[in-house]
Design an enzyme around this catalytic site. Structure first.
Site, short mmCIF file in Angstrom:
data_model
loop_
_atom_site.label_atom_id
_atom_site.label_comp_id
_atom_site.label_asym_id
_atom_site.label_seq_id
_atom_site.Cartn_x
_atom_site.Cartn_y
_atom_site.Cartn_z
N GLN A 127 13.15 48.19 34.88
CA GLN A 127 14.18 48.25 35.95
C GLN A 127 15.40 48.96 36.14
OE1 GLN A 127 16.77 44.48 36.26
NE2 GLN A 127 16.76 44.30 33.81
N ASP A 185 13.72 44.63 43.27
CA ASP A 185 13.99 43.10 43.72
C ASP A 185 15.20 43.46 43.98
OD1 ASP A 185 15.72 41.15 43.25
OD2 ASP A 185 16.60 40.58 40.66
N HIS A 221 12.13 47.84 40.00
CA HIS A 221 13.58 47.18 40.03
C HIS A 221 13.94 47.62 41.40
CE1 HIS A 221 16.68 44.70 40.03
NE2 HIS A 221 16.71 44.06 38.91
N GLU A 239 10.93 40.73 44.51
CA GLU A 239 11.48 39.41 44.54
C GLU A 239 12.55 39.08 45.05
OE1 GLU A 239 13.54 38.66 39.88
OE2 GLU A 239 12.68 40.47 40.16
N GLN A 263 9.51 34.49 38.13
CA GLN A 263 10.12 35.31 36.78
C GLN A 263 11.46 33.67 35.80
OE1 GLN A 263 13.86 37.56 35.48
NE2 GLN A 263 13.47 37.72 37.10
N LYS A 311 12.82 33.76 33.68
CA LYS A 311 14.67 34.57 33.47
C LYS A 311 14.92 33.20 32.13
CE LYS A 311 18.40 36.46 35.82
NZ LYS A 311 17.42 37.75 36.43
N ASP A 371 12.78 34.12 42.24
CA ASP A 371 13.64 34.03 40.49
C ASP A 371 15.29 33.69 40.82
OD1 ASP A 371 15.82 34.80 39.35
OD2 ASP A 371 15.73 37.05 39.73
#
Length: 417
Positions: free
Chosen positions: A171, A235, A193, A270, A326, A328, A304
């Site tokens: 990212q 994202d 990202h 995302e 994702q 996380k 996410d």
């Protein structure tokens, strides 16, 4: 393998904790600082340095197994735990967790996690505690077995010895252009990202974002190797929904438009929208997935926000409400649950991405490499930090070392047989 003492010491995360609500509201920036008043409870400023709490398990042979607790960059957003408070977490760990640790056998990873992470006053311990302590417990079990952490995971989950390299995803942070060039020159598997976390970066109708996607694709062709074709992963922090509305058809149309603009690449989007709750997210993401799949689109959506714990992962995977989850890791809690989450995704034919946060540490990053490789996840995040080079080096080198050790172990087993 008994634990005879526990060490706690504060430290630094690799990036910062940011107030996502304030950033979404359109605050300005002065250099690296966001200017304005914080909106998320616990934040004294919109951007605060990330902190961690290291836990060391002193084993009976005086070896110390370490793990790191911390929060994620956008703490307190999307149903996540509040901003990480070192003092409060140290106090709770000392009072509740340390006595439990001194009464377990650290040689059995899953059993130890089950004992240490029992409910406290009827509630689950803060997920950051589970995350850091489970890293230390996995390290301790690996030491007791004289094996890698990945081998311990494989043994306890009855998995075959892994052999496949897990693709690495980087990212960019706000230094997009320079960091994207770094990623391309280093041949990163998945990029960039882009940190599309404000209206100015997304643009009216998403045009600024669409131009950025085209630029990334052009840059890959311009400076990348002739046969280099990474997955493009962006994202957008819910900005598709915030800019064009929460109608699933319009969201799917926009995502298709993005993918059609760069037809040579697979495109991951995302967090396209935030529908306000986990059930609403599951329902609406499921519809978006259905529309994209019916079109045979090269676009995939990644969940996410609103997908934090193992149970959340189960809901999305079983409903086929995403193409890629994702996981996380600090939000999931115990890294045993991160392993379970990958396996759960595989059972439901949904891709699993072992992610995390730029606010993590080198120690937590290396531990999650072992989870990713052992479970053969579909991709994993280069972390911590936002500088590309550091995270890619930490995660990439740990994976290379691990796979080399596993190859050696296989060769030894064949020779013994």
């Amino acid at each position: 393998m008994q634990i005879k003492d526990v060490i706690l010491t504060p430290g630094n995360g690799a990036f910062f904790y940011d107030d996502q609500a304030a950033i979404r509201a359109g605050v300005g920036q002065d250099g690296f600082v966001y200017v304005g008043e914080p909106l998320t409870p616990g934040f004294r400023d919109i951007r605060v340095p990330a902190a961690c709490l290291s836990v060391g398990l002193v084993l009976e042979d005086d070896m110390v197994a370490w793990g790191d607790m911390m929060g994620v960059q956008y703490s307190g957003a999307g149903g996540r735990d509040p901003l990480f408070d070192v003092g409060a977490i140290m106090d709770l760990t000392s009072r509740v967790v340390v006595p439990r640790l001194l009464n377990i056998d650290a040689s059995s990873f899953l059993t130890a996690c089950s004992s240490v992470f029992d409910l406290h006053t009827g509630k689950r311990l803060p997920l950051c505690i589970e995350y850091g302590v489970s890293q230390a417990l996995l390290s301790a079990a690996a030491h007791a077995a004289r094996r890698t952490m990945a081998e311990v995971v494989c043994s306890e989950f009855c998995l075959s010895m892994p052999h496949r390299r897990v693709p690495i995803y980087c990212q960019s942070g706000d230094a997009r252009e320079i960091n994207i060039d770094k990623m391309i020159l280093k041949g990163v598997d998945v990029l960039p990202h882009g940190l599309i976390n404000s209206r100015s970066k997304f643009g009216v109708g998403g045009e600024t974002f669409l131009d950025f996607v085209k630029w990334v694709a052009h840059r890959v062709k311009q400076i990348g190797q002739p046969d280099y074709s990474p997955v493009l992963h962006f994202d957008v922090y819910g900005w598709i929904g915030m800019e064009i509305g929460l109608d699933v058809q319009r969201i799917a149309d926009f995502i298709s438009k993005v993918a059609d603009a760069v037809p040579e690449f697979t495109v991951n989007i995302e967090s396209p929208a935030d529908f306000g709750s986990t059930p609403a997210q599951v329902e609406n993401y499921g519809q978006i997935v259905g529309i994209l799949d019916a079109r045979a689109s090269r676009a995939r959506i990644v969940v996410d926000e609103r997908c934090n714990t193992l149970e959340d992962v189960r809901l999305f995977a079983e409903a086929k409400a995403t193409h890629l989850v994702q996981i996380k890791t600090p939000d999931v809690g115990s890294i045993a649950d991160s392993a379970r989450a990958v396996l759960l995704c595989k059972e439901n034919n949904v891709d699993a991405y072992v992610g995390g946060s730029c606010s993590e540490t080198d120690l937590s990053a290396r531990a999650t490499v072992h989870i990713s490789v052992a479970t053969q996840a579909d991709m994993m995040l280069a972390k911590p930090g936002m500088g590309v080079d550091e995270g890619l080096s930490i995660v990439g080198n740990e994976q290379n070392r691990l796979l080399a050790m596993l190859d050696r172990r296989r060769a030894q087993n064949l020779k013994a047989a």
